[in-house]
Design an enzyme around this catalytic site. Structure first.
Site, short mmCIF file in Angstrom:
data_model
loop_
_atom_site.label_atom_id
_atom_site.label_comp_id
_atom_site.label_asym_id
_atom_site.label_seq_id
_atom_site.Cartn_x
_atom_site.Cartn_y
_atom_site.Cartn_z
N ASP A 76 41.88 2.45 -31.63
CA ASP A 76 41.54 3.68 -32.22
C ASP A 76 40.07 4.16 -31.77
OD1 ASP A 76 40.59 1.48 -33.67
OD2 ASP A 76 40.21 2.66 -35.57
N GLU A 143 40.80 -0.32 -36.09
CA GLU A 143 39.58 -1.31 -36.15
C GLU A 143 38.38 -0.22 -36.82
OE1 GLU A 143 35.55 -2.73 -34.82
OE2 GLU A 143 36.39 -0.72 -34.40
#
Length: 484
Positions: A76, A143
């Site tokens: 991400d 994350e």
């Protein structure tokens, strides 16, 4: 076109990553694309219960007996756009472009954090001529919004003995430790009343640099939320005859970025010039105080429509005072690691709902007791009012170990490439290594990466020559892995 840059395979993959939207909680399409591609190449590729991706590639000829290595990145990116940029991070691709020696994006975060690291792992899988041992590539989910992929990582899945995390953002540095963290969710109840005021205006503070709330917390960059609240407190204290009520206050958009913009709507009676003069004087003050660190800030008012309801006077006062005294920024520097922040916190997001003001705080510390101390401060502060704070998503730091075989090897290769010894560092930000080490305690870790500046802000950019150095370092490490 960034695909003309060297190393070609890495930049080709980064261009592809930019073309597939992947903000936190919306990286599934990218994950599925990567898995399908890997299976098409004949690699083992699987996703675990948390959505993490694991790909395996066999060793090249002559490297079958070398220590296997896992390369790790997160899928991400942080979605941040300038206010004048129309961009839907869930549907629109990132638009990277070359600016001198840097790659940046048009009006948004670039996603070099951690897209460059991810691209390097995929380029190594894609290459037919690199020398390497048995490889595993682990790409984790979400994350940036709480390390959810690392928290939910399947045990007994990885088989490697060494892991190279690719989430470091400075050329010439090797990271061997990082801060842990925890989310604090602040709630301030709101009492509403009918709006009988004559005027309504919106206060707008924007143009601040923002940045990473861990890596940049020590730089003196201003929090837009805290700065706007400072003005409101000054207005109450220095202009007691100027009575006003809030009806909205908000700022920031993600928990792990320093807020770049903040807004408040106030209603009042009387002379508008009192407010306009106070705003002009405060903007002038800020431009003097923050001339070097925040050269582009602007603070102004806009005429607004009269709100049907506003906060009661007591709620207005409580919100302003509580947010004004809320600690924010560096709390303590490390005694153990020179020039590293030990403990900090950042109010990343603030918004007004029907029942309350909601704030999202990210607490960071290299030591558990540092996190506990900040949490205690916040609990004491909220207990002095009827506000509440709850904590969640705690993740451990990564305890540094001074000498490991993978660190020694990396130092030697890096020194050869740079012409001088690399710096060995501990970072005041959350890397996934601490969580991964908890699940796989036998793994040896290092973290490396190219120079990325202004991560988590629309000014994010990655240094092209540093990417080349990072690629040379990573591929030489793999080709130099010792026997098992």
């Amino acid at each position: 076109m960034i695909t003309t840059l060297q190393p070609t395979l890495l930049w080709k993959w980064f261009d592809k990553i930019c073309s597939i939207p992947h903000p936190s909680y919306h990286e599934n399409t990218l994950a599925e694309f990567i898995v399908d591609w890997a299976k098409g190449k004949g690699f083992y590729a699987e996703r675990d219960e948390a959505g993490n991706v694991l790909i395996r590639k066999p060793a090249t000829a002559g490297m079958e007996n070398a220590q296997p290595v896992a390369l790790q990145a997160h899928l991400d990116m942080v979605p941040q756009a300038n206010e004048d940029t129309q961009h839907n991070f869930e549907t629109d691709p990132i638009q990277p472009y070359i600016e001198g020696e840097w790659v940046t994006a048009k009006g948004t975060t670039l996603g070099a954090d951690n897209g460059i690291g991810m691209a390097s792992t995929l380029a190594i899988l894609d290459s037919d001529d690199l020398v390497h041992p048995d490889l595993e590539v682990l790409l984790t989910m979400t994350e940036e919004a709480g390390m959810e992929g690392a928290i939910g990582l399947r045990a007994n899945w990885l088989t490697s003995e060494v892991m190279i995390n690719t989430d470091t953002e400075e050329n010439g540095e090797i990271y061997i430790g990082c801060a842990g963290g925890e989310n604090g969710d602040l709630t301030i109840p709101v009492e509403w009343k009918t709006n009988h005021y004559e005027h309504t205006y919106k206060l707008v503070l924007k143009g601040l640099r923002g940045g990473h709330s861990g890596c940049d917390i020590h730089t003196g960059r201003a929090s837009a939320i805290k700065t706007l609240v400072r003005f409101l407190a000054n207005l109450q204290q220095k202009q007691p005859q100027f009575s006003f009520s809030l009806s909205d206050i908000r700022g920031g958009s993600v928990r792990n970025a320093i807020p770049r913009e903040a807004f408040a709507t106030i209603s009042f009676n009387g002379d508008v010039t009192v407010l306009t003069q106070a705003v002009a004087e405060f903007e002038s003050l800020l431009k003097t105080e923050l001339a070097l660190v925040e050269p582009n800030l602007t603070f102004f008012i806009e005429k607004g429509e009269n709100a049907v309801q506003v906060f009661s006077e007591s709620t207005t006062m409580k919100v302003i005072h509580l947010l004004n005294v809320l600690p924010n920024g560096v709390i303590r520097n490390s005694d153990v690691v020179e020039n590293v922040v030990e403990s900090s916190l950042s109010l990343g997001v603030l918004k007004t709902t029907e029942q309350s003001i909601k704030g999202t705080i990210l607490v960071r510390s290299l030591i558990d007791s540092g996190t506990d101390y900040i949490n205690s401060l916040l609990l004491s502060l909220t207990s002095l009012s009827d506000a509440t704070i709850t904590f969640s998503g705690r993740y451990p730091g990564w305890e540094p170990h001074a000498e490991t075989p993978i660190l020694s090897l990396t130092k030697d290769i890096y020194a050869e490439l740079l012409g001088y010894p690399p710096e060995i560092k501990v970072i005041h930000a959350g890397l996934e290594c601490g969580l991964l080490k908890k699940i796989y305690p036998a793994l040896d870790f290092i973290s490396i990466g190219p120079t990325i500046v202004n991560a988590h802000s629309p000014d994010e950019k990655v240094h092209i020559p540093a990417v080349q150095t990072y690629w040379q370092l990573l591929t030489k490490i793999l080709a130099s892995m010792p026997k098992k």
